[in-house]
Design a protein around this motif. Structure first.
Motif, PDB file in Angstrom:
ATOM      1  N   LEU A  28       0.735  -1.286  -0.134  1.00 31.78           N
ATOM      2  CA  LEU A  28      -0.030  -0.253   0.118  1.00 31.78           C
ATOM      3  C   LEU A  28       0.835   1.218   0.079  1.00 31.78           C
ATOM      4  N   GLY A  29       1.808   1.227   0.732  1.00 30.98           N
ATOM      5  CA  GLY A  29       2.881   2.454   0.764  1.00 30.98           C
ATOM      6  C   GLY A  29       3.413   2.654  -0.597  1.00 30.98           C
ATOM      7  N   VAL A  30       3.758   1.475  -1.051  1.00 26.48           N
ATOM      8  CA  VAL A  30       4.620   1.928  -2.595  1.00 26.48           C
ATOM      9  C   VAL A  30       3.320   2.298  -3.656  1.00 26.48           C
ATOM     10  N   GLY A  31       2.128   1.823  -3.203  1.00 21.39           N
ATOM     11  CA  GLY A  31       0.814   2.275  -4.198  1.00 21.39           C
ATOM     12  C   GLY A  31       0.776   3.625  -3.845  1.00 21.39           C
ATOM     13  N   TYR A  32       0.701   4.097  -2.891  1.00 25.18           N
ATOM     14  CA  TYR A  32       0.112   5.506  -2.447  1.00 25.18           C
ATOM     15  C   TYR A  32       1.489   6.378  -2.862  1.00 25.18           C
ATOM     16  N   TYR A  33       2.615   5.874  -2.778  1.00 29.41           N
ATOM     17  CA  TYR A  33       3.791   6.940  -3.292  1.00 29.41           C
ATOM     18  C   TYR A  33       3.692   7.221  -4.516  1.00 29.41           C
ATOM     19  N   ASN A  34       3.235   5.975  -5.478  1.00 30.85           N
ATOM     20  CA  ASN A  34       3.408   6.263  -7.136  1.00 30.85           C
ATOM     21  C   ASN A  34       1.789   6.355  -7.392  1.00 30.85           C
ATOM     22  N   ASP A  35       0.880   6.759  -6.840  1.00 28.17           N
ATOM     23  CA  ASP A  35      -0.225   7.535  -7.293  1.00 28.17           C
ATOM     24  C   ASP A  35      -0.212   8.783  -7.523  1.00 28.17           C
ATOM     25  N   HIS A  36      -0.475   9.038  -8.699  1.00 28.50           N
ATOM     26  CA  HIS A  36      -0.459  10.699  -9.304  1.00 28.50           C
ATOM     27  C   HIS A  36      -1.852  11.366  -9.101  1.00 28.50           C
ATOM     28  N   ASN A  37      -2.790  10.410  -8.916  1.00 32.16           N
ATOM     29  CA  ASN A  37      -4.163  10.992  -9.226  1.00 32.16           C
ATOM     30  C   ASN A  37      -4.650  11.552  -7.805  1.00 32.16           C
ATOM     31  N   ASP A  38      -3.986  11.315  -6.824  1.00 25.80           N
ATOM     32  CA  ASP A  38      -4.405  11.685  -5.346  1.00 25.80           C
ATOM     33  C   ASP A  38      -5.695  11.186  -4.834  1.00 25.80           C
ATOM     34  N   CYS A  39      -5.549   9.686  -4.771  1.00 24.22           N
ATOM     35  CA  CYS A  39      -7.042   9.085  -4.578  1.00 24.22           C
ATOM     36  C   CYS A  39      -7.292   8.893  -3.244  1.00 24.22           C
ATOM     37  N   LYS A  40      -7.679   9.693  -2.577  1.00 31.20           N
ATOM     38  CA  LYS A  40      -7.782   9.627  -1.079  1.00 31.20           C
ATOM     39  C   LYS A  40      -8.826   8.544  -0.812  1.00 31.20           C
ATOM     40  N   ASP A  41      -9.957   8.372  -1.422  1.00 36.09           N
ATOM     41  CA  ASP A  41     -10.905   7.300  -1.020  1.00 36.09           C
ATOM     42  C   ASP A  41     -10.287   5.871  -1.186  1.00 36.09           C
ATOM     43  N   CYS A  42      -9.088   5.611  -2.051  1.00 35.17           N
ATOM     44  CA  CYS A  42      -8.718   4.439  -2.296  1.00 35.17           C
ATOM     45  C   CYS A  42      -7.900   4.211  -1.170  1.00 35.17           C
ATOM     46  N   GLU A  43      -7.038   5.293  -0.579  1.00 40.36           N
ATOM     47  CA  GLU A  43      -6.637   5.062   0.599  1.00 40.36           C
ATOM     48  C   GLU A  43      -7.318   4.835   1.967  1.00 40.36           C
ATOM     49  N   VAL A  44      -8.283   5.433   1.939  1.00 41.90           N
ATOM     50  CA  VAL A  44      -9.122   5.254   3.053  1.00 41.90           C
ATOM     51  C   VAL A  44      -9.936   4.002   2.925  1.00 41.90           C
ATOM     52  N   SER A  45     -10.018   3.435   1.951  1.00 37.48           N
ATOM     53  CA  SER A  45     -10.762   2.219   1.685  1.00 37.48           C
ATOM     54  C   SER A  45      -9.793   0.997   2.138  1.00 37.48           C
ATOM     55  N   SER A  46      -8.547   1.228   1.417  1.00 36.43           N
ATOM     56  CA  SER A  46      -7.730   0.143   1.802  1.00 36.43           C
ATOM     57  C   SER A  46      -7.185   0.032   3.248  1.00 36.43           C
ATOM     58  N   LEU A  47      -7.134   1.416   3.964  1.00 32.69           N
ATOM     59  CA  LEU A  47      -6.976   1.037   5.408  1.00 32.69           C
ATOM     60  C   LEU A  47      -7.857   0.462   6.240  1.00 32.69           C
ATOM     61  N   TYR A  48      -9.204   0.867   5.758  1.00 35.96           N
ATOM     62  CA  TYR A  48     -10.508   0.216   6.458  1.00 35.96           C
ATOM     63  C   TYR A  48     -10.614  -1.139   6.399  1.00 35.96           C
ATOM     64  N   ILE A  49     -10.084  -1.708   5.176  1.00 41.41           N
ATOM     65  CA  ILE A  49     -10.094  -3.147   4.680  1.00 41.41           C
ATOM     66  C   ILE A  49      -8.988  -3.683   5.726  1.00 41.41           C
ATOM     67  N   LEU A  50      -7.813  -3.081   5.682  1.00 37.13           N
ATOM     68  CA  LEU A  50      -6.819  -3.614   6.665  1.00 37.13           C
ATOM     69  C   LEU A  50      -7.175  -3.875   7.965  1.00 37.13           C
ATOM     70  N   GLY A  51      -7.918  -2.731   8.405  1.00 36.45           N
ATOM     71  CA  GLY A  51      -8.306  -2.656   9.861  1.00 36.45           C
ATOM     72  C   GLY A  51      -9.511  -3.642  10.107  1.00 36.45           C
ATOM     73  N   GLN A  52     -10.175  -3.932   9.249  1.00 35.64           N
ATOM     74  CA  GLN A  52     -11.090  -5.125   9.348  1.00 35.64           C
ATOM     75  C   GLN A  52     -10.439  -6.415   9.508  1.00 35.64           C
ATOM     76  N   TYR A  53      -9.504  -6.648   8.625  1.00 34.41           N
ATOM     77  CA  TYR A  53      -8.593  -7.811   8.791  1.00 34.41           C
ATOM     78  C   TYR A  53      -7.993  -7.954   9.990  1.00 34.41           C
ATOM     79  N   ILE A  54      -7.373  -6.892  10.474  1.00 31.61           N
ATOM     80  CA  ILE A  54      -6.591  -7.099  11.764  1.00 31.61           C
ATOM     81  C   ILE A  54      -7.810  -7.420  12.975  1.00 31.61           C
ATOM     82  N   GLU A  55      -8.772  -6.874  12.926  1.00 31.89           N
ATOM     83  CA  GLU A  55      -9.817  -7.151  13.725  1.00 31.89           C
ATOM     84  C   GLU A  55     -10.232  -8.394  13.823  1.00 31.89           C
TER      85      GLU A  55
END
Length: 73
Positions: A28-55
């Protein structure tokens, strides 16, 4: 299966799950670093899914391990 073997299996599953989380965060870090579209919704969604997996890992495996170790006292 003995309780010690069951606890060992849970710990091994937790190690695998932790490794998966670590790898996912790295990707995810590599993807966010290379994302030139500034897709904050994608970042939030990814972190939400990761949080759900941890739970899920916490609820299913850590709680089972705690219960098992409590029984072995």
């Amino acid at each position: 299966m003995g309780k010690i073997q069951e606890a060992l299996d849970l710990v091994e599953n937790l190690l695998d799950g932790t490794e998966h989380i670590k790898n996912t965060i790295e990707l995810l870090g590599v993807g966010y670093y290379n994302d030139h579209n500034d897709c904050k919704d994608c970042e939030v969604s990814s972190l939400y899914i990761l949080g759900q997996y941890i739970e899920l890992v916490q609820e299913e495996q850590l709680m089972k391990l705690c219960d098992l170790l409590e029984e072995m006292k």
